[in-house]
Design a protein around this motif. Structure first.
Motif, mmCIF file in Angstrom:
data_model
loop_
_atom_site.group_PDB
_atom_site.id
_atom_site.type_symbol
_atom_site.label_atom_id
_atom_site.label_comp_id
_atom_site.label_asym_id
_atom_site.label_seq_id
_atom_site.Cartn_x
_atom_site.Cartn_y
_atom_site.Cartn_z
ATOM 1 N N TYR A 134 0.790 -1.244 0.000
ATOM 2 C CA TYR A 134 0.000 0.000 0.000
ATOM 3 C C TYR A 134 0.823 1.295 0.000
ATOM 4 O O TYR A 134 0.242 2.375 -0.056
ATOM 5 C CB TYR A 134 -0.956 0.001 1.196
ATOM 6 N N MET A 135 2.128 1.199 0.050
ATOM 7 C CA MET A 135 2.944 2.409 0.013
ATOM 8 C C MET A 135 2.793 3.140 -1.317
ATOM 9 O O MET A 135 2.877 2.540 -2.385
ATOM 10 C CB MET A 135 4.421 2.052 0.226
ATOM 11 N N ASP B 99 6.184 9.231 -2.640
ATOM 12 C CA ASP B 99 6.163 10.576 -2.057
ATOM 13 C C ASP B 99 5.258 10.695 -0.828
ATOM 14 O O ASP B 99 4.799 11.794 -0.491
ATOM 15 C CB ASP B 99 5.759 11.622 -3.102
ATOM 16 N N SER B 100 5.005 9.590 -0.150
ATOM 17 C CA SER B 100 4.180 9.623 1.059
ATOM 18 C C SER B 100 4.964 10.176 2.249
ATOM 19 O O SER B 100 6.189 10.016 2.347
ATOM 20 C CB SER B 100 3.692 8.216 1.413
ATOM 21 N N PHE B 101 4.221 10.822 3.165
ATOM 22 C CA PHE B 101 4.783 11.206 4.461
ATOM 23 C C PHE B 101 4.400 10.089 5.434
ATOM 24 O O PHE B 101 3.218 9.811 5.624
ATOM 25 C CB PHE B 101 4.214 12.547 4.919
ATOM 26 N N LYS C 206 0.160 15.944 8.674
ATOM 27 C CA LYS C 206 -0.685 14.758 8.466
ATOM 28 C C LYS C 206 0.124 13.639 7.802
ATOM 29 O O LYS C 206 0.962 13.896 6.945
ATOM 30 C CB LYS C 206 -1.880 15.102 7.577
ATOM 31 N N GLY C 207 -0.154 12.414 8.209
ATOM 32 C CA GLY C 207 0.551 11.267 7.645
ATOM 33 C C GLY C 207 -0.235 10.590 6.544
ATOM 34 O O GLY C 207 -1.432 10.324 6.696
ATOM 35 N N ASP C 208 0.429 10.320 5.429
ATOM 36 C CA ASP C 208 -0.189 9.532 4.362
ATOM 37 C C ASP C 208 -0.217 8.055 4.745
ATOM 38 O O ASP C 208 -1.118 7.314 4.350
ATOM 39 C CB ASP C 208 0.594 9.701 3.057
ATOM 40 N N LEU C 209 0.795 7.657 5.521
ATOM 41 C CA LEU C 209 0.880 6.281 6.008
ATOM 42 C C LEU C 209 1.414 6.319 7.437
ATOM 43 O O LEU C 209 2.429 6.966 7.712
ATOM 44 C CB LEU C 209 1.809 5.446 5.127
ATOM 45 N N GLY D 108 -5.432 8.725 3.980
ATOM 46 C CA GLY D 108 -4.272 7.960 4.434
ATOM 47 C C GLY D 108 -4.602 6.559 4.905
ATOM 48 O O GLY D 108 -5.769 6.171 5.044
ATOM 49 N N ILE D 109 -3.559 5.788 5.181
ATOM 50 C CA ILE D 109 -3.677 4.387 5.610
ATOM 51 C C ILE D 109 -2.897 4.181 6.899
ATOM 52 O O ILE D 109 -1.783 4.682 7.055
ATOM 53 C CB ILE D 109 -3.150 3.424 4.520
#
Length: 307
Positions: A168-169, A172-174, A236-239, A264-265
């Motif tokens: 699921y990554m 460019d995720s935070f 905020k976190g994307d993951l 996000g997840i």
């Protein structure tokens, strides 16, 4: 003067191994050496000389696991053993506990002989610092020296988290890695294309181990911090990843809701079957939904999003 460790060795039925692991989890202990005879007798690829103390395994037979944990000389072995014994008695587990004193260099050498390069899946390879590996096309290599921190990748909870992160990554995720331990999940996130990873742990030993492993993998986009999630959240976190224990996850969920991006997840593990309903109930209370679930040997991991 040489540093010493107290080795706690538990000989327990394969049927009660999960209960022993859970007791250590509840005590905040994640770094265990486990010799499981099912690996020796049921998996043809296991090497007798490197993975097991042959004499001990064959003496104990097919139905007894050997669990080892090492207490440093800065800890209180008597107090720890008293609590451990009380918890084992309350669970009505029949096992044998032995203790011995060893020097730090002996502990390091004994522990390392049980930890070798292995694959999480066809793509992700975890390699201890002291071994060599010829990387194949398309593989992602994680160099690791967990030391006294949790996160070798061999435990079911870590493997399950790594599989879900791989699945699921998004580029460019935070990413937040809560309770980072050795930093293995943060490192994987970075190598899968995360823009920034904030790895957090309350334990000073884990913070030190994670920082070392980040440098070992030559990564510049991982920040390792000591503290708890909410205090260190900058955006905020994307993951968000949390491989801890069910009771801590329950306490963490209100904070997760505050910093998880709407799209996000949240990936979490460290959950035994008897705690699954507890987690599901708390997630539902805060408007979070499990959309993917994996399990192995009685351990569960969830991929979660907003409803």
């Amino acid at each position: 003067m040489k540093n010493t460790y107290t080795e706690i060795k538990i000989k327990v039925s394969v049927n009660d191994l999960e209960k022993i692991e859970n007791i250590f989890y509840r005590l905040g202990v994640f770094q265990l050496s486990i010799e499981d005879p099912r690996d020796l007798f049921e998996k043809s690829y296991i090497n007798f000389d490197t993975y097991f103390d042959e004499d001990e395994i064959f003496t104990e037979g097919r139905n007894v696991c050997i669990v080892k944990y090492y207490l440093s000389d800065k800890e209180n072995p008597i107090e720890f053993l008293n609590i451990l014994n009380q918890m084992i008695c309350s669970e009505k587990i029949n096992c044998k506990i032995e203790t011995s004193e060893i020097f730090e260099e002996d502990w390091a050498n004994n522990w390392k002989k049980y930890y070798h390069t292995f694959k999480i899946n066809d793509k992700i390879v975890v390699k201890p610092e002291w071994e060599n590996y010829n990387l194949k096309n398309g593989e992602i290599l994680i160099n690791i020296d967990p030391g006294m921190a949790f996160g070798t990748g061999t435990h079911e909870t870590t493997k399950l988290c790594m599989q879900l992160i791989d699945k699921y990554m998004k580029k460019d995720s935070f990413v937040y890695d809560v309770g980072t331990g050795s930093g293995i999940l943060a490192i994987l996130s970075s190598k899968l294309g995360a823009r920034k990873v904030v790895a957090i742990d309350l334990d000073k030993v884990s913070v030190s181990a994670a920082k070392y492993n980040v440098s070992l993998n030559n990564l510049s986009n991982i920040e390792v911090l000591e503290g708890n999630l909410l205090d260190k959240a900058s955006e905020k976190g994307d993951l968000i990843v949390a491989n801890i224990i069910a009771e801590v996850i329950v306490d963490l969920i209100p904070d997760i809701v505050k910093i998880l991006d709407r799209e996000g997840i949240f990936i979490t593990s460290g959950i035994i079957e008897s705690r699954v309903d507890l987690i599901k109930s708390k997630l539902s209370e805060y408007g979070l939904d499990i959309f993917d679930e994996v399990n192995e040997n009685g351990w569960f991991a969830f991929a979660i999003k907003n409803k």
